[in-house]
Design a protein around this motif. Structure first.
Motif, PDB file in Angstrom:
ATOM      1  N   VAL A 195       0.843  -1.197   0.000  1.00 35.23           N
ATOM      2  CA  VAL A 195       0.000   0.000   0.000  1.00 35.23           C
ATOM      3  C   VAL A 195       0.882   1.253   0.000  1.00 35.23           C
ATOM      4  CG1 VAL A 195      -1.906   1.183   1.134  1.00 35.23           C
ATOM      5  CG2 VAL A 195      -1.669  -1.294   1.378  1.00 35.23           C
ATOM      6  N   LEU A 196       0.684   2.103  -0.996  1.00 38.19           N
ATOM      7  CA  LEU A 196       1.506   3.316  -1.114  1.00 38.19           C
ATOM      8  C   LEU A 196       1.033   4.428  -0.185  1.00 38.19           C
ATOM      9  CD1 LEU A 196       1.797   3.488  -5.003  1.00 38.19           C
ATOM     10  CD2 LEU A 196       3.566   2.776  -3.411  1.00 38.19           C
ATOM     11  N   HIS A 197      -0.233   4.377   0.210  1.00 39.49           N
ATOM     12  CA  HIS A 197      -0.860   5.441   0.991  1.00 39.49           C
ATOM     13  C   HIS A 197      -0.816   6.774   0.273  1.00 39.49           C
ATOM     14  CE1 HIS A 197      -1.923   3.155   4.526  1.00 39.49           C
ATOM     15  NE2 HIS A 197      -0.823   2.476   4.332  1.00 39.49           N
ATOM     16  N   GLY A 198      -1.270   6.739  -0.956  1.00 37.13           N
ATOM     17  CA  GLY A 198      -1.332   7.968  -1.735  1.00 37.13           C
ATOM     18  C   GLY A 198      -0.900   7.687  -3.153  1.00 37.13           C
ATOM     19  N   VAL A 199      -0.785   8.746  -3.915  1.00 37.12           N
ATOM     20  CA  VAL A 199      -0.453   8.604  -5.307  1.00 37.12           C
ATOM     21  C   VAL A 199       0.357   9.839  -5.675  1.00 37.12           C
ATOM     22  CG1 VAL A 199      -2.596   9.710  -6.072  1.00 37.12           C
ATOM     23  CG2 VAL A 199      -1.543   8.000  -7.520  1.00 37.12           C
ATOM     24  N   LEU A 200       1.304   9.682  -6.601  1.00 40.59           N
ATOM     25  CA  LEU A 200       2.081  10.845  -7.016  1.00 40.59           C
ATOM     26  C   LEU A 200       1.138  11.869  -7.613  1.00 40.59           C
ATOM     27  CD1 LEU A 200       5.174   9.293  -8.831  1.00 40.59           C
ATOM     28  CD2 LEU A 200       5.036  10.164  -6.505  1.00 40.59           C
ATOM     29  N   ASN A 201       1.240  13.082  -7.142  1.00 46.48           N
ATOM     30  CA  ASN A 201       0.410  14.115  -7.737  1.00 46.48           C
ATOM     31  C   ASN A 201       1.270  15.328  -8.052  1.00 46.48           C
ATOM     32  OD1 ASN A 201      -1.401  16.093  -8.430  1.00 46.48           O
ATOM     33  ND2 ASN A 201      -2.973  15.363  -7.027  1.00 46.48           N
ATOM     34  N   PRO A 202       1.806  15.328  -9.286  1.00 45.64           N
ATOM     35  CA  PRO A 202       2.703  16.419  -9.660  1.00 45.64           C
ATOM     36  C   PRO A 202       2.013  17.785  -9.556  1.00 45.64           C
ATOM     37  CG  PRO A 202       2.141  15.048 -11.569  1.00 45.64           C
ATOM     38  CD  PRO A 202       1.650  14.339 -10.354  1.00 45.64           C
ATOM     39  N   ILE A 203       0.692  17.816  -9.717  1.00 49.79           N
ATOM     40  CA  ILE A 203      -0.008  19.093  -9.700  1.00 49.79           C
ATOM     41  C   ILE A 203      -0.098  19.641  -8.282  1.00 49.79           C
ATOM     42  CG2 ILE A 203      -2.107  20.297 -10.403  1.00 49.79           C
ATOM     43  CD1 ILE A 203      -2.671  17.926 -12.286  1.00 49.79           C
ATOM     44  N   ASP A 204      -0.318  18.758  -7.328  1.00 50.06           N
ATOM     45  CA  ASP A 204      -0.440  19.229  -5.951  1.00 50.06           C
ATOM     46  C   ASP A 204       0.846  19.030  -5.147  1.00 50.06           C
ATOM     47  OD1 ASP A 204      -2.997  20.103  -6.327  1.00 50.06           O
ATOM     48  OD2 ASP A 204      -3.905  18.188  -5.775  1.00 50.06           O
ATOM     49  N   GLY A 205       1.898  18.583  -5.834  1.00 52.10           N
ATOM     50  CA  GLY A 205       3.183  18.475  -5.164  1.00 52.10           C
ATOM     51  C   GLY A 205       3.316  17.286  -4.234  1.00 52.10           C
ATOM     52  N   VAL A 206       2.599  16.199  -4.500  1.00 48.59           N
ATOM     53  CA  VAL A 206       2.815  14.976  -3.732  1.00 48.59           C
ATOM     54  C   VAL A 206       3.900  14.180  -4.454  1.00 48.59           C
ATOM     55  CG1 VAL A 206       1.796  12.882  -2.788  1.00 48.59           C
ATOM     56  CG2 VAL A 206       0.398  14.936  -3.024  1.00 48.59           C
ATOM     57  N   GLY A 207       5.059  14.105  -3.840  1.00 47.38           N
ATOM     58  CA  GLY A 207       6.202  13.471  -4.487  1.00 47.38           C
ATOM     59  C   GLY A 207       6.455  12.072  -3.970  1.00 47.38           C
ATOM     60  N   PRO A 208       7.434  11.374  -4.572  1.00 44.78           N
ATOM     61  CA  PRO A 208       7.730   9.992  -4.186  1.00 44.78           C
ATOM     62  C   PRO A 208       8.051   9.842  -2.704  1.00 44.78           C
ATOM     63  CG  PRO A 208       9.158  10.743  -5.981  1.00 44.78           C
ATOM     64  CD  PRO A 208       8.266  11.867  -5.656  1.00 44.78           C
ATOM     65  N   GLU A 209       8.686  10.857  -2.123  1.00 48.95           N
ATOM     66  CA  GLU A 209       9.068  10.732  -0.711  1.00 48.95           C
ATOM     67  C   GLU A 209       7.861  10.830   0.213  1.00 48.95           C
ATOM     68  OE1 GLU A 209       9.279  14.965  -1.857  1.00 48.95           O
ATOM     69  OE2 GLU A 209       9.796  13.051  -2.767  1.00 48.95           O
ATOM     70  N   ASP A 210       6.720  11.274  -0.321  1.00 50.61           N
ATOM     71  CA  ASP A 210       5.493  11.327   0.484  1.00 50.61           C
ATOM     72  C   ASP A 210       4.768   9.983   0.497  1.00 50.61           C
ATOM     73  OD1 ASP A 210       5.890  14.071   0.934  1.00 50.61           O
ATOM     74  OD2 ASP A 210       5.009  14.535  -1.013  1.00 50.61           O
ATOM     75  N   LEU A 211       5.196   9.054  -0.355  1.00 50.54           N
ATOM     76  CA  LEU A 211       4.546   7.741  -0.432  1.00 50.54           C
ATOM     77  C   LEU A 211       5.483   6.669   0.124  1.00 50.54           C
ATOM     78  CD1 LEU A 211       3.286   7.934  -4.127  1.00 50.54           C
ATOM     79  CD2 LEU A 211       2.180   8.815  -2.080  1.00 50.54           C
TER      80      LEU A 211
END
Lengths: 202, 266
Positions: free
Chosen positions: A110-126
């Motif tokens: 489970v990644l607990h999220g998804v990369l979201n380049p638009i909202d600035g969710v990066g790989p280190e947040d998952l």
């Protein structure tokens, strides 16, 4: 929420708490609160303790990050499940969906999220690092990317493919096409063109 | 007096999506006639939604929109172009998202900017047709120009002396290239090599197709990217989320778009 001044404070607090839940408007919150007021004490107590338990006893599985009350979780310890395939999902709820569909007998991540380049969710947040760690011993032969078929889900799948591809693991992506019961007329071109490419002999 | 129509049509590119409630999303669109606007799509996150696939970010669609009291509501949506090759390639998807975020940040609601919609479509089409992601530099230079932050590239931004073909300072605060004499007065910025200066000028006056044909080599692109990022940050007074993502993608192991062996300028 603006409760009348005459509302006793505990009820106002309960209404406020329900109102914070997703999909609960002020009226529903009020109805739920007054419902709780009417039910027998043990039923209300059961609800309260269920809420307390879920916060106290549920944690993340140290292997797959699924939510669990035993660590490692039931999927990670089940020896009948195939340890050579990992299905990567965005959130723990997605595991339930995959399990309900049946057909997959491997393990999860489970990644607990998804990369979201638009909202600035990066790989280190998952929880991508944990996935890479799991691939280190070479037991895993296939990583199945079961992220949503959205821009963000696709970006996440491609990112992980690029990241773990060099480790010699096969990375696969769920097929994309028509959902059952879909109207062809309203299907977007992208889905339809992918459905055509993935067509199968009957 | 005739009643104002309650619906209108628009064609535009979806820039971003924000989920609200259980199944609704608000989409930010940059459109031809309306400029940038927000509208909500009800129930769009359900599998059975008829509009779902037509409202993905980076999709060019036609809309029928109903005016709402606070937010307008999508009544219908139909894809014009879904830019599949862009969204199925991480480098190009990240670049397109970056361009979309730039458009979002550089525009105000319901204030269409002449030429911006076709610039946005141009860059998406170019990426779709397999152009290298260095076309983003063209987009940055042109977007600055369209938004009223046109860089001074031929004459010094401070004293207007014509500039020679040499290493020159690109100063965000001065708004362009600055001559040697004025350099002490310009704050911050980067000294660009003469090739980078030439590429900047070319980006300002060439067509997108001509610029795409340059196929900048990675070093030259990196030089321009860093300098232009300073200008953009100075202009917007903020960092862009997509820039961070582009950096994450650049750190990944291959396959980056193959640089041409002699990506020279002129």
């Amino acid at each position: 929420m603006a409760e009348g001044a005459g509302t006793p404070e505990p009820i106002a607090r309960l209404i406020e708490a329900f109102h914070r839940l997703p999909g609960i408007g002020p009226k529903s919150a009020q109805r739920l609160a007054y419902h709780i007021l009417r039910v027998p004490p043990q039923e209300a107590e059961a609800l309260a303790s269920a809420i307390r338990d879920v916060k106290e006893r549920i944690r993340f599985c140290s292997i797959c990050l699924n939510i669990t009350d035993t660590d490692p979780c039931a999927y990670c310890t089940d020896s009948r499940r195939d340890p050579s395939a990992i299905c990567v999902v965005e959130q723990a709820l997605d595991i339930t969906a995959v399990e309900r569909a049946g057909g997959f007998r491997g393990r999860y991540h489970v990644l607990h999220g998804v990369l979201n380049p638009i909202d600035g969710v990066g790989p280190e947040d998952l929880h991508i690092k944990e996935l890479v760690t799991r691939l280190a011993d070479g037991e895993v032969k296939e990583v199945i990317m079961a992220t949503n078929s959205s821009l963000e889900g696709e970006a996440t799948a491609m990112y992980i493919h690029r990241l773990v591809g060099p480790l010699g693991v096969k990375v696969t992506r769920l097929a994309r096409g028509l959902p059952s019961g879909a109207d062809l007329e309203y299907t977007d071109d992208l889905t339809l063109s992918r459905a055509f490419e993935g067509r199968q002999e009957i | 007096m005739a009643e104002r129509p309650r619906t209108y049509t628009a064609e535009g590119v979806i820039l971003r999506r924000r989920n609200i409630g259980e199944a609704d999303s608000i989409f930010t669109v940059y459109s031809d006639r309306e400029g940038k606007f927000d509208a909500v799509a009800r129930g769009v996150r359900k599998t059975r939604s008829k509009m779902r696939g037509h409202l993905e970010p980076l999709t060019r669609s036609r809309f029928l929109i109903a005016k709402g009291r606070s937010l307008d509501v999508f009544a219908q949506a139909e894809t014009v172009h879904h830019y599949r090759a862009v969204r199925e390639d991480l480098d190009r998807a990240a670049t397109a998202v970056y361009c979309a975020e730039l458009v979002d940040r550089f525009t105000a609601e319901r204030a269409p900017q002449e030429g911006l919609y076709s610039l946005l479509l141009g860059i998406l089409d170019a990426l779709e047709d397999g152009c290298g992601i260095t076309v983003a530099r063209y987009f940055e230079v042109q977007l600055l120009a369209l938004s009223g932050y046109d860089l001074a590239l031929d004459a010094c931004a401070l004293c207007t002396t014509p500039l020679a073909a040499e290493d020159t300072l690109l100063s965000p605060s001065a708004g362009g290239l600055v001559c040697r004499l004025c350099r002490p007065q310009a704050e911050g910025g980067r000294i660009l090599g003469v090739r980078a200066v030439k590429v900047l000028r070319y980006a300002r006056r060439a067509t997108l197709d001509a610029f795409a044909a340059l196929n900048l080599d990675p070093d030259l692109d990196a030089e321009l990217r860093t300098a232009l990022a300073l200008v953009i940050r100075h202009t917007l007074e903020r960092d862009l989320a997509a820039t961070r993502f582009l950096e994450d993608v650049r750190r990944l192991p291959g396959p980056h778009p193959a640089p041409s062996p002699d990506g020279r300028v002129e």
